[in-house]
Design an enzyme around this catalytic site. Sequence first.
Site, PDB file in Angstrom:
ATOM      1  N   GLY A  15       0.707  -1.170  -0.089  1.00 21.53           N
ATOM      2  CA  GLY A  15      -0.123  -0.113  -0.052  1.00 21.53           C
ATOM      3  C   GLY A  15       0.786   1.214   0.109  1.00 21.53           C
ATOM      4  O   GLY A  15       0.209   2.420   0.308  1.00 21.53           O
ATOM      5  N   SER A  21       1.892   8.177   2.279  1.00 18.38           N
ATOM      6  CA  SER A  21       0.864   6.911   2.461  1.00 18.38           C
ATOM      7  C   SER A  21       1.195   6.406   3.854  1.00 18.38           C
ATOM      8  O   SER A  21       2.022   6.368   4.408  1.00 18.38           O
ATOM      9  CB  SER A  21       1.229   5.648   1.447  1.00 18.38           C
ATOM     10  OG  SER A  21       1.094   6.008   0.097  1.00 18.38           O
ATOM     11  N   VAL A  67      -3.731  -6.831  -5.898  1.00 12.97           N
ATOM     12  CA  VAL A  67      -4.364  -7.837  -5.105  1.00 12.97           C
ATOM     13  C   VAL A  67      -5.527  -8.597  -5.802  1.00 12.97           C
ATOM     14  O   VAL A  67      -5.876  -9.753  -5.404  1.00 12.97           O
ATOM     15  CB  VAL A  67      -5.002  -7.405  -3.681  1.00 12.97           C
ATOM     16  CG1 VAL A  67      -3.754  -6.965  -2.808  1.00 12.97           C
ATOM     17  CG2 VAL A  67      -6.150  -6.151  -3.595  1.00 12.97           C
ATOM     18  N   ILE A  94      -4.365  -1.031   2.194  1.00 17.24           N
ATOM     19  CA  ILE A  94      -4.796  -0.499   0.935  1.00 17.24           C
ATOM     20  C   ILE A  94      -6.413  -0.596   0.910  1.00 17.24           C
ATOM     21  O   ILE A  94      -7.076  -1.440   1.729  1.00 17.24           O
ATOM     22  CB  ILE A  94      -4.364  -1.615  -0.502  1.00 17.24           C
ATOM     23  CG1 ILE A  94      -5.115  -3.046   0.080  1.00 17.24           C
ATOM     24  CG2 ILE A  94      -2.795  -1.822  -0.347  1.00 17.24           C
ATOM     25  CD1 ILE A  94      -4.951  -4.136  -1.167  1.00 17.24           C
ATOM     26  N   ALA A  97     -12.331   2.191  -3.952  1.00 15.50           N
ATOM     27  CA  ALA A  97     -13.629   2.149  -4.193  1.00 15.50           C
ATOM     28  C   ALA A  97     -13.948   2.868  -5.364  1.00 15.50           C
ATOM     29  O   ALA A  97     -13.167   4.039  -5.564  1.00 15.50           O
ATOM     30  CB  ALA A  97     -14.616   2.610  -3.330  1.00 15.50           C
ATOM     31  N   TYR A 158     -18.738   8.483   2.774  1.00 13.80           N
ATOM     32  CA  TYR A 158     -17.760   7.639   2.860  1.00 13.80           C
ATOM     33  C   TYR A 158     -18.480   6.099   2.259  1.00 13.80           C
ATOM     34  O   TYR A 158     -17.650   5.038   1.692  1.00 13.80           O
ATOM     35  CB  TYR A 158     -17.384   7.147   4.229  1.00 13.80           C
ATOM     36  CG  TYR A 158     -16.082   6.746   4.479  1.00 13.80           C
ATOM     37  CD1 TYR A 158     -14.949   7.299   4.448  1.00 13.80           C
ATOM     38  CD2 TYR A 158     -15.936   5.090   4.858  1.00 13.80           C
ATOM     39  CE1 TYR A 158     -13.684   6.889   4.595  1.00 13.80           C
ATOM     40  CE2 TYR A 158     -14.662   4.611   4.891  1.00 13.80           C
ATOM     41  CZ  TYR A 158     -13.538   5.412   4.796  1.00 13.80           C
ATOM     42  OH  TYR A 158     -12.342   4.961   5.021  1.00 13.80           O
ATOM     43  N   LYS A 165     -15.134  -1.445   5.258  1.00 13.65           N
ATOM     44  CA  LYS A 165     -14.601  -1.339   6.502  1.00 13.65           C
ATOM     45  C   LYS A 165     -15.015  -2.153   7.468  1.00 13.65           C
ATOM     46  O   LYS A 165     -14.396  -2.803   8.530  1.00 13.65           O
ATOM     47  CB  LYS A 165     -14.080   0.077   7.099  1.00 13.65           C
ATOM     48  CG  LYS A 165     -13.297   0.744   6.011  1.00 13.65           C
ATOM     49  CD  LYS A 165     -11.877   0.291   5.802  1.00 13.65           C
ATOM     50  CE  LYS A 165     -10.907   1.312   5.249  1.00 13.65           C
ATOM     51  NZ  LYS A 165      -9.689   0.607   4.846  1.00 13.65           N
ATOM     52  N   LEU A 197      -3.252  10.335  -0.660  1.00 15.25           N
ATOM     53  CA  LEU A 197      -3.829  10.116  -2.035  1.00 15.25           C
ATOM     54  C   LEU A 197      -5.214   9.940  -1.826  1.00 15.25           C
ATOM     55  O   LEU A 197      -6.366  10.338  -2.398  1.00 15.25           O
ATOM     56  CB  LEU A 197      -2.941   9.189  -2.869  1.00 15.25           C
ATOM     57  CG  LEU A 197      -2.922   9.580  -4.280  1.00 15.25           C
ATOM     58  CD1 LEU A 197      -2.651  10.925  -4.770  1.00 15.25           C
ATOM     59  CD2 LEU A 197      -1.982   8.362  -5.041  1.00 15.25           C
ATOM     60  N   SER A 198      -5.385   8.471  -1.208  1.00 14.89           N
ATOM     61  CA  SER A 198      -6.767   7.864  -1.097  1.00 14.89           C
ATOM     62  C   SER A 198      -7.856   8.723  -0.305  1.00 14.89           C
ATOM     63  O   SER A 198      -8.890   8.984  -0.857  1.00 14.89           O
ATOM     64  CB  SER A 198      -6.922   6.577  -0.452  1.00 14.89           C
ATOM     65  OG  SER A 198      -6.056   5.633  -1.107  1.00 14.89           O
TER      66      SER A 198
HETATM   67  P1  NAP Z   1      -2.821   5.856  -0.112  1.00 17.42           P
HETATM   68  O1  NAP Z   1      -1.566   6.209  -0.097  1.00 17.42           O
HETATM   69  O2  NAP Z   1      -3.477   6.142  -1.223  1.00 17.42           O
HETATM   70  O3  NAP Z   1      -2.482   4.314  -0.046  1.00 17.42           O
HETATM   71  C1  NAP Z   1      -3.571   3.334  -0.620  1.00 17.42           C
HETATM   72  C2  NAP Z   1      -2.920   2.160  -1.283  1.00 17.42           C
HETATM   73  O4  NAP Z   1      -3.894   1.086  -1.809  1.00 17.42           O
HETATM   74  C3  NAP Z   1      -2.385   2.712  -2.582  1.00 17.42           C
HETATM   75  O5  NAP Z   1      -0.934   2.290  -2.678  1.00 17.42           O
HETATM   76  C4  NAP Z   1      -3.306   1.964  -3.827  1.00 17.42           C
HETATM   77  O6  NAP Z   1      -2.666   2.179  -4.923  1.00 17.42           O
HETATM   78  C5  NAP Z   1      -3.463   0.954  -2.994  1.00 17.42           C
HETATM   79  N1  NAP Z   1      -4.300   0.104  -3.790  1.00 17.42           N
HETATM   80  C6  NAP Z   1      -5.599   0.388  -4.345  1.00 17.42           C
HETATM   81  N2  NAP Z   1      -6.050  -0.768  -4.990  1.00 17.42           N
HETATM   82  C7  NAP Z   1      -5.182  -1.638  -4.960  1.00 17.42           C
HETATM   83  C8  NAP Z   1      -5.296  -3.095  -5.671  1.00 17.42           C
HETATM   84  N3  NAP Z   1      -6.091  -3.571  -6.333  1.00 17.42           N
HETATM   85  N4  NAP Z   1      -4.216  -3.852  -5.258  1.00 17.42           N
HETATM   86  C9  NAP Z   1      -3.138  -3.564  -4.479  1.00 17.42           C
HETATM   87  N5  NAP Z   1      -2.920  -2.155  -4.121  1.00 17.42           N
HETATM   88  C10 NAP Z   1      -4.123  -1.215  -4.047  1.00 17.42           C
HETATM   89  O7  NAP Z   1      -3.986   6.099   1.017  1.00 17.42           O
HETATM   90  P2  NAP Z   1      -3.792   5.636   2.889  1.00 17.42           P
HETATM   91  O8  NAP Z   1      -4.391   6.679   3.244  1.00 17.42           O
HETATM   92  O9  NAP Z   1      -2.396   5.634   3.156  1.00 17.42           O
HETATM   93  O10 NAP Z   1      -4.468   4.277   2.636  1.00 17.42           O
HETATM   94  C11 NAP Z   1      -3.922   3.160   3.371  1.00 17.42           C
HETATM   95  C12 NAP Z   1      -5.172   2.479   4.359  1.00 17.42           C
HETATM   96  O11 NAP Z   1      -5.447   3.282   5.251  1.00 17.42           O
HETATM   97  C13 NAP Z   1      -6.450   2.152   3.483  1.00 17.42           C
HETATM   98  O12 NAP Z   1      -7.293   1.002   3.788  1.00 17.42           O
HETATM   99  C14 NAP Z   1      -7.397   3.328   3.815  1.00 17.42           C
HETATM  100  O13 NAP Z   1      -8.624   3.034   3.775  1.00 17.42           O
HETATM  101  C15 NAP Z   1      -6.906   3.461   5.511  1.00 17.42           C
HETATM  102  N6  NAP Z   1      -7.072   4.818   6.106  1.00 17.42           N
HETATM  103  C16 NAP Z   1      -6.827   5.958   5.714  1.00 17.42           C
HETATM  104  C17 NAP Z   1      -7.198   6.928   6.626  1.00 17.42           C
HETATM  105  C18 NAP Z   1      -6.887   8.392   5.982  1.00 17.42           C
HETATM  106  O14 NAP Z   1      -7.359   9.194   6.481  1.00 17.42           O
HETATM  107  N7  NAP Z   1      -5.785   8.403   5.135  1.00 17.42           N
HETATM  108  C19 NAP Z   1      -7.846   6.744   7.783  1.00 17.42           C
HETATM  109  C20 NAP Z   1      -8.256   5.447   8.190  1.00 17.42           C
HETATM  110  C21 NAP Z   1      -7.760   4.524   7.255  1.00 17.42           C
HETATM  111  P3  NAP Z   1      -3.244   3.024  -6.098  1.00 17.42           P
HETATM  112  O15 NAP Z   1      -2.861   4.267  -5.827  1.00 17.42           O
HETATM  113  O16 NAP Z   1      -2.623   2.690  -7.243  1.00 17.42           O
HETATM  114  O17 NAP Z   1      -4.717   2.772  -6.043  1.00 17.42           O
END
Ligand code: NAP
Length: 258
Positions: A15, A21, A67, A94, A97, A158, A165, A197-198
Amino acid sequence: MKAIDLSGKTALVLGVANQRSLAWAIAESLGEGGAQLAFTYQGERLQKNVHTLAAQFPEAPVMAMDVTSEEQVEGVFARVEREFGKLDILIHSIAFAPREALENEFIDTTLESWRIALEISAYSFIHLAKHAVPLMEDKGGSMLALTYMASQRVVPKYNVMGAAKAALEHGVRQLAGELGPRNIRVNAISAGPVPTLSARGISGFSNMSAHHREKAPLGRNIEAREVGDTALFLSSDLASGITGEIVYVDAGYNIMAL
Ligand code: NAP
């Protein structure tokens, strides 16, 4: 003095998209703890970024893995087995949606969006756990997923990611129950909003973030580093009695009613 020491342990981190990230903050903390790291990235778009970041850990394999591709998933675990001979720590950071599912009303969620979000963001954890177990079986291990409070409460926009989740968190408990006898611990960190990013793809993320900052007992948002350090603790032997838990790293926001 007690200290967290992951030397001799191997960790597969999924991820990392860029240096914002949560997976990267986790990798930095695990690396500082002495773990040997391996990274996966999704798609050619991220290849250069992740290779550049991972160069900080000269011995770390960097592998492509979407994945949803069984071929790539098998390839990654085969290489981890070849290079490390075992796996101690799996980090699942990761989620995905389709954009329209996060912009439209929840009631308009299509079956296709539901399927994609649940497959990538929740099912993949179960599937990867199945691949990781044989590499952990000798001494046990730790699996960790990243979740968000919208699994339990309504966070406007969301949408289907809240459902994903909720499924992910159930998966954490179910896997913890099944894998406990093999000394494999399974937990999740429920993080407060961090501008990755996400996260920026969620409509109204800035408002969400401001609201958390205003209401959280600590009066601020969290930093990615705090997620990384919690992951370091949960992955270490200091957390040997913790499994099946959703650990909130959200400056206390989740305890507030008003
Ligand atoms: P991020 O930097 O955008 O990381 C998300 C990662 O998931 C990206 O590397 C993305 O790749 C990857 N991904 C998406 N589809 C995939 C697939 N089919 N196979 C493999 N990898 C895939 O964002 P992040 O915020 O750090 O997110 C990491 C986790 O933390 C997620 O589960 C997110 O829901 C959770 N989270 C985030 C927050 C927040 O506020 N940031 C809060 C609570 C929980 P691509 O860029 O290519 O899509």
